[in-house]
Design an enzyme around this catalytic site. Structure first.
Site, mmCIF file in Angstrom:
data_model
loop_
_atom_site.group_PDB
_atom_site.id
_atom_site.type_symbol
_atom_site.label_atom_id
_atom_site.label_comp_id
_atom_site.label_asym_id
_atom_site.label_seq_id
_atom_site.Cartn_x
_atom_site.Cartn_y
_atom_site.Cartn_z
ATOM 1 N N SER A 62 0.841 -1.190 0.000
ATOM 2 C CA SER A 62 0.000 0.000 0.000
ATOM 3 C C SER A 62 0.876 1.238 0.000
ATOM 4 C CB SER A 62 -0.904 -0.007 1.230
ATOM 5 O OG SER A 62 -1.460 1.271 1.462
ATOM 6 N N SER A 63 0.334 2.335 -0.510
ATOM 7 C CA SER A 63 1.073 3.596 -0.537
ATOM 8 C C SER A 63 1.298 4.157 0.859
ATOM 9 C CB SER A 63 0.330 4.627 -1.387
ATOM 10 O OG SER A 63 -0.961 4.879 -0.863
ATOM 11 N N CYS A 64 0.608 3.628 1.874
ATOM 12 C CA CYS A 64 0.775 4.150 3.232
ATOM 13 C C CYS A 64 2.128 3.774 3.835
ATOM 14 C CB CYS A 64 -0.349 3.663 4.141
ATOM 15 S SG CYS A 64 -0.234 1.924 4.573
ATOM 16 N N TYR A 97 -0.460 -0.865 10.145
ATOM 17 C CA TYR A 97 -0.636 -1.493 8.824
ATOM 18 C C TYR A 97 0.593 -1.247 7.950
ATOM 19 C CZ TYR A 97 -2.754 -2.541 4.272
ATOM 20 O OH TYR A 97 -3.024 -3.060 3.017
ATOM 21 N N LYS A 156 3.309 -3.928 6.159
ATOM 22 C CA LYS A 156 3.581 -3.969 4.724
ATOM 23 C C LYS A 156 5.059 -3.729 4.419
ATOM 24 C CE LYS A 156 -0.405 -5.143 3.283
ATOM 25 N NZ LYS A 156 -0.587 -6.461 2.628
ATOM 26 N N HIS A 178 -12.763 2.484 3.044
ATOM 27 C CA HIS A 178 -11.898 3.580 2.625
ATOM 28 C C HIS A 178 -12.745 4.762 2.153
ATOM 29 C CE1 HIS A 178 -8.870 0.264 2.373
ATOM 30 N NE2 HIS A 178 -8.113 1.217 2.877
#
Length: 313
Positions: A108-110, A137, A141, A180
Site C-alpha cells: 500500500s502507498s501508506c 498497517y 507492509k 476507505h
C-alpha cells in the site's frame, strides 16, 4: 506464466484478488487454487503449511490482508499489525519452502513517510516517520517488502513487491465505519439521496489530496509485472494524478445524483496531507492506467447498486 500453471490468489474474493482473478481468466488461465477465509485461515501457520503441501502452487499473488480506512486503522491497531504480519509471514515462507516460481506481494502507498516529498518515489521508503493513524498497517507492509527481498537475497526466490495507490472498484467494501474514503463517500451520498438528507458531513477539511486507481487497472498492472519484472525493491502502481477530498466528494455527489450540501468536520483527522505516487518506474517498464476517475466511480457506483439490489435510475 504458462497458461496451465497452478495459480494461488490469496484473497481472491476481495476487491483486488477478484480483479486479478478476472484478469487472469481473460488471459486464458484456468488452473486456479482458491480458498476462502472460512476454509483457510492465513494467520494459522499449520493450516497454511498444510495447504501449500497439498496444492503446490506455481505462482502466488498475495492480495490477502486486513484492510480499512482511517477509523478502522486507528481503532484496530493491534489487529492490523498482528493479522497482516501473520498472513504474509506464512504465505511468503511457505512459498519458499514449496518452491513457488514467483510470488507477488501487494502492499500500500501508506508505507511512505507522512511528510515525504511528493510525488512518492520508491526510494523514499524508510526515510521518515509514518502517519500515526495507519502506522501498524504500514509497518506490516514494510516488513513484507523486506521479507521478499531477504528471501530473494538468501534463497534466490523470485518474490516481487508492488505498492498500489488508493484502490476502488468492483467488490469494494462499503461498510459504514471500516471502508476507505471513496467507497465510504459513495455509500454516504447514496443514503443521503435516498433519505432526502439536507447535508452530508465529511471528516477533515477536504484539503488532503489522494490518488485513486480502479482495481481492474491494478490487476492489469500486476499481470504485466508478473510477466516483465524480476527485481528486488518495490514498484509503485498508480495513475500519477491526484484530487482533493473536496473535489472527490463533489464528483461522487454528482455521479450519485445527490442534491444536498456538503459539510466538512475539521475537528476530525485529515490523515496524510498528500499521497501521490511517482509511477515513472512503472511507466518505464511499459505500463500505464486506462480507466479515468469519473468512469471508474460510475462503474463502482453501478456495482454498489447491484450489490444492494437497488435499481439503477
Amino acid at each position: 506464466m504458462d497458461r496451465s500453471a497452478r495459480i494461488y490468489i490469496a484473497g481472491h474474493r476481495g476487491m483486488v484478488g477478484s480483479a486479478i482473478h478476472r484478469k487472469l481468466e481473460n488471459e486464458g488461465f484456468t488452473n486456479f487454487i482458491t480458498r476462502n477465509s472460512a476454509n483457510l485461515d492465513l494467520r494459522d501457520q499449520r493450516q497454511v503449511a498444510e495447504f501449500f503441501e497439498l496444492e503446490k502452487p506455481d505462482y502466488v499473488f498475495l492480495a490477502a490482508a486486513k484492510v480499512g480506512g482511517i477509523m478502522a486503522n486507528n481503532i484496530y491497531r493491534a489487529e492490523f499489525l498482528y493479522d497482516n504480519l501473520q498472513i504474509q509471514n506464512n504465505v511468503i515462507h511457505n512459498s519458499y519452502l514449496h518452491n513457488v516460481k514467483k510470488l507477488m506481494f501487494l502492499g500500500s502507498s501508506c508505507i511512505y513517510p507522512k511528510m515525504a516529498p511528493q510525488p512518492l518515489k520508491e526510494e523514499y521508503l524508510l526515510t521518515g516517520p509514518l502517519e500515526h493513524t495507519n502506522e501498524p498497517y504500514a509497518i506490516a507492509k514494510i516488513a513484507g517488502i523486506k521479507m521478499c527481498d531477504a528471501y530473494r537475497d538468501q534463497y534466490g526466490c523470485n518474490f516481487i513487491s508492488v505498492m498500489p495507490t488508493n484502490l476502488y472498484g468492483y467488490n469494494d467494501n462499503y461498510h459504514p465505519q471500516n471502508s476507505h474514503v471513496l467507497p465510504a463517500l459513495i455509500r454516504r451520498f447514496h443514503e443521503a439521496k435516498e433519505q432526502n438528507a439536507s447535508a452530508v458531513t465529511i471528516w477533515g477539511t477536504g484539503s488532503p489530496k489522494r490518488e485513486f486507481l480502479f482495481a481492474d487497472d491494478l490487476a492489469d498492472a500486476c499481470y504485466y509485472l508478473m510477466q516483465n519484472y524480476d527485481e528486488p525493491g518495490l514498484v509503485n502502481i498508480g495513475t500519477g494524478q491526484d484530487v482533493t477530498i473536496k473535489d472527490l466528494a463533489l464528483l461522487i455527489k454528482r455521479i450519485v445524483g445527490y442534491e444536498g450540501e456538503i459539510n466538512f468536520d475539521a475537528s476530525k483527522p485529515d490523515g496524510t496531507p498528500r499521497k501521490l505516487m511517482d509511477v515513472s518506474k512503472l511507466h518505464h517498464k511499459g505500463w500505464q492506467h486506462k480507466i479515468e476517475l469519473e468512469e471508474g466511480i460510475t462503474l463502482a457506483y453501478r456495482d454498489f447498486l447491484s450489490k444492494e439490489n437497488i435499481a439503477i435510475s
